[in-house]
Design a protein around this motif. Structure first.
Motif, PDB file in Angstrom:
ATOM      1  N   VAL A 132       0.874  -1.174   0.000  1.00  0.00           N
ATOM      2  CA  VAL A 132       0.000   0.000   0.000  1.00  0.00           C
ATOM      3  C   VAL A 132       0.907   1.218   0.000  1.00  0.00           C
ATOM      4  O   VAL A 132       1.577   1.497   0.998  1.00  0.00           O
ATOM      5  CB  VAL A 132      -0.930   0.042   1.229  1.00  0.00           C
ATOM      6  CG1 VAL A 132      -1.829   1.278   1.166  1.00  0.00           C
ATOM      7  CG2 VAL A 132      -1.772  -1.214   1.315  1.00  0.00           C
ATOM      8  N   VAL A 156      -1.231  -1.923  -4.192  1.00  0.00           N
ATOM      9  CA  VAL A 156      -2.206  -0.841  -4.224  1.00  0.00           C
ATOM     10  C   VAL A 156      -1.416   0.464  -4.211  1.00  0.00           C
ATOM     11  O   VAL A 156      -0.789   0.798  -3.209  1.00  0.00           O
ATOM     12  CB  VAL A 156      -3.181  -0.882  -3.027  1.00  0.00           C
ATOM     13  CG1 VAL A 156      -4.109   0.338  -3.057  1.00  0.00           C
ATOM     14  CG2 VAL A 156      -4.000  -2.165  -3.044  1.00  0.00           C
ATOM     15  N   SER A 158      -1.410   4.728  -4.873  1.00  0.00           N
ATOM     16  CA  SER A 158      -2.380   5.815  -4.756  1.00  0.00           C
ATOM     17  C   SER A 158      -2.875   6.262  -6.127  1.00  0.00           C
ATOM     18  O   SER A 158      -4.033   6.660  -6.269  1.00  0.00           O
ATOM     19  CB  SER A 158      -1.789   6.989  -3.974  1.00  0.00           C
ATOM     20  OG  SER A 158      -0.647   7.512  -4.615  1.00  0.00           O
ATOM     21  N   ALA A 161      -5.388   3.541  -7.061  1.00  0.00           N
ATOM     22  CA  ALA A 161      -6.553   3.523  -6.158  1.00  0.00           C
ATOM     23  C   ALA A 161      -7.389   4.787  -6.274  1.00  0.00           C
ATOM     24  O   ALA A 161      -8.558   4.794  -5.880  1.00  0.00           O
ATOM     25  CB  ALA A 161      -6.087   3.340  -4.715  1.00  0.00           C
ATOM     26  N   GLU A 164      -5.054   8.597  -1.700  1.00  0.00           N
ATOM     27  CA  GLU A 164      -3.726   8.428  -1.116  1.00  0.00           C
ATOM     28  C   GLU A 164      -3.782   8.486   0.408  1.00  0.00           C
ATOM     29  O   GLU A 164      -4.687   9.087   0.987  1.00  0.00           O
ATOM     30  CB  GLU A 164      -2.761   9.495  -1.653  1.00  0.00           C
ATOM     31  CG  GLU A 164      -3.129  10.918  -1.286  1.00  0.00           C
ATOM     32  CD  GLU A 164      -2.177  11.955  -1.844  1.00  0.00           C
ATOM     33  OE1 GLU A 164      -1.053  11.598  -2.235  1.00  0.00           O
ATOM     34  OE2 GLU A 164      -2.557  13.137  -1.883  1.00  0.00           O
ATOM     35  N   ALA A 169      -9.300   5.154   3.021  1.00  0.00           N
ATOM     36  CA  ALA A 169      -9.948   4.381   1.959  1.00  0.00           C
ATOM     37  C   ALA A 169      -8.946   3.549   1.165  1.00  0.00           C
ATOM     38  O   ALA A 169      -9.310   2.508   0.612  1.00  0.00           O
ATOM     39  CB  ALA A 169     -10.714   5.309   1.017  1.00  0.00           C
ATOM     40  N   ILE A 170      -7.681   3.977   1.123  1.00  0.00           N
ATOM     41  CA  ILE A 170      -6.680   3.185   0.393  1.00  0.00           C
ATOM     42  C   ILE A 170      -6.423   1.868   1.122  1.00  0.00           C
ATOM     43  O   ILE A 170      -6.203   0.824   0.491  1.00  0.00           O
ATOM     44  CB  ILE A 170      -5.380   3.985   0.169  1.00  0.00           C
ATOM     45  CG1 ILE A 170      -4.489   3.280  -0.871  1.00  0.00           C
ATOM     46  CG2 ILE A 170      -4.630   4.231   1.470  1.00  0.00           C
ATOM     47  CD1 ILE A 170      -3.304   4.107  -1.331  1.00  0.00           C
ATOM     48  N   ASP A 172      -8.765   0.410   2.952  1.00  0.00           N
ATOM     49  CA  ASP A 172      -9.985  -0.374   2.730  1.00  0.00           C
ATOM     50  C   ASP A 172      -9.880  -1.163   1.431  1.00  0.00           C
ATOM     51  O   ASP A 172     -10.312  -2.329   1.365  1.00  0.00           O
ATOM     52  CB  ASP A 172     -11.206   0.552   2.679  1.00  0.00           C
ATOM     53  CG  ASP A 172     -11.526   1.191   4.019  1.00  0.00           C
ATOM     54  OD1 ASP A 172     -11.137   0.607   5.059  1.00  0.00           O
ATOM     55  OD2 ASP A 172     -12.143   2.273   4.031  1.00  0.00           O
ATOM     56  N   GLN A 173      -9.307  -0.551   0.391  1.00  0.00           N
ATOM     57  CA  GLN A 173      -9.121  -1.270  -0.873  1.00  0.00           C
ATOM     58  C   GLN A 173      -8.169  -2.454  -0.689  1.00  0.00           C
ATOM     59  O   GLN A 173      -8.387  -3.538  -1.244  1.00  0.00           O
ATOM     60  CB  GLN A 173      -8.589  -0.324  -1.951  1.00  0.00           C
ATOM     61  CG  GLN A 173      -9.594   0.731  -2.386  1.00  0.00           C
ATOM     62  CD  GLN A 173      -9.159   1.465  -3.632  1.00  0.00           C
ATOM     63  OE1 GLN A 173      -8.490   0.923  -4.505  1.00  0.00           O
ATOM     64  NE2 GLN A 173      -9.544   2.736  -3.737  1.00  0.00           N
ATOM     65  N   ALA A 174      -7.102  -2.236   0.085  1.00  0.00           N
ATOM     66  CA  ALA A 174      -6.150  -3.322   0.326  1.00  0.00           C
ATOM     67  C   ALA A 174      -6.793  -4.455   1.122  1.00  0.00           C
ATOM     68  O   ALA A 174      -6.550  -5.638   0.841  1.00  0.00           O
ATOM     69  CB  ALA A 174      -4.923  -2.783   1.062  1.00  0.00           C
ATOM     70  N   LEU A 176      -9.861  -5.398   1.071  1.00  0.00           N
ATOM     71  CA  LEU A 176     -10.701  -6.190   0.166  1.00  0.00           C
ATOM     72  C   LEU A 176      -9.864  -7.222  -0.579  1.00  0.00           C
ATOM     73  O   LEU A 176     -10.300  -8.361  -0.796  1.00  0.00           O
ATOM     74  CB  LEU A 176     -11.417  -5.272  -0.829  1.00  0.00           C
ATOM     75  CG  LEU A 176     -12.577  -4.444  -0.284  1.00  0.00           C
ATOM     76  CD1 LEU A 176     -13.095  -3.479  -1.351  1.00  0.00           C
ATOM     77  CD2 LEU A 176     -13.709  -5.349   0.200  1.00  0.00           C
ATOM     78  N   LYS A 177      -8.651  -6.838  -0.978  1.00  0.00           N
ATOM     79  CA  LYS A 177      -7.764  -7.765  -1.682  1.00  0.00           C
ATOM     80  C   LYS A 177      -7.258  -8.858  -0.745  1.00  0.00           C
ATOM     81  O   LYS A 177      -7.058 -10.004  -1.157  1.00  0.00           O
ATOM     82  CB  LYS A 177      -6.593  -7.009  -2.305  1.00  0.00           C
ATOM     83  CG  LYS A 177      -7.003  -6.096  -3.452  1.00  0.00           C
ATOM     84  CD  LYS A 177      -5.801  -5.373  -4.040  1.00  0.00           C
ATOM     85  CE  LYS A 177      -6.209  -4.490  -5.207  1.00  0.00           C
ATOM     86  NZ  LYS A 177      -6.702  -5.247  -6.369  1.00  0.00           N
TER      87      LYS A 177
END
Length: 243
Positions: A132, A156, A158, A161, A164, A169-170, A172-174, A176-177
């Motif tokens: 990240v 991930v 910035s 995604a 940054e 939220a960055i 949160d994306q990680a 999910l992965k």
């Protein structure tokens, strides 16, 4: 019972690797190839000013304003050299493109001595690894060139995604992965706010890498602090064994 850690997320710049020589020196090397003689100190100062301005005016590579990493960085390079009295538009454009490409190469980056052993040790503990990073889309090529990419299940950035750090939220994306709860994830980075506080704000086990003891803060428990990546595997193993 606490959830066992299954994943480790990593910051990259100044955590796993760093720029090999100063920006001023590298920009001056490019200028020299174009027949110009500039002062690295002057160029370094100009770069810092240009970088601050563009980061403030066009945050996260200007994604929200329709830019991308390449156009953003080329604008920073042009602004840097313009402050140093380089005025030829064609020359500025050539140097900007060359430098953008140069910083995709492993030759311009130095992997910290403790990086590879820490990544290997974490993998040997059965942990999955991801990245990240507040970085542009060149990161995959850089990590591949530095011999590090194969360690990671995902990256991930910035730029990719669209958000940054310190925006949570960055992470949160990680998550999910990762496909596991935040309590089963650790994160390692060198920035107090972006890496340590933000990761912990979403329930991730944040570790602050402080190689030079810059952070004299009483709100960081000793067990959350790392003076070297060499310390990380033992911390994670203890957590796994306790669970």
């Amino acid at each position: 019972m606490r959830a066992p850690v299954r994943w480790v997320l990593w910051d990259v710049k100044d955590t796993l690797l760093k720029v090999r020589s100063s920006v001023g020196e590298q920009y001056c090397d490019e200028a020299k190839r174009m027949g110009l003689s500039l002062s690295p100190v002057e160029v370094d100062a100009a770069f810092r000013q240009a970088y601050r301005h563009h980061s403030s005016t066009f945050p996260n590579y200007g994604i929200a304003q329709g830019l991308d990493g390449q156009s953003w960085w080329k604008a920073v390079v042009k602004a840097t050299f313009s402050q140093c009295k380089v005025c030829d538009p064609a020359l500025l454009n050539t140097m900007a493109l060359n430098l953008y490409q140069n910083f995709s190469n492993a030759e311009n980056w130095e992997v910290f001595p403790d990086t590879k052993a820490a990544l290997e040790s974490c993998s040997s503990l059965g942990l999955h690894l991801g990245v990240v990073s507040n970085f542009d889309n060149r990161l995959e090529a850089i990590l591949r060139g530095c011999g590090l990419l194969f360690h990671f299940s995902f990256l991930v950035t910035s730029e990719g995604a669209g958000v940054e750090k310190p925006n949570a939220a960055i992470f949160d994306q990680a998550l999910l992965k990762c496909g596991v709860p935040a309590a089963s994830v650790a994160h390692v980075g060198d920035h107090y706010v972006n890496d340590y506080l933000t990761s912990r704000s979403v329930g991730i086990h944040g570790f602050l890498l402080d190689r030079k003891s810059h952070f004299d803060r009483h709100d960081i428990p000793k067990e959350h602090r790392l003076s070297s990546l060499d310390e990380l595997p033992a911390r994670l193993k203890r957590h796994i064994d306790e669970c």
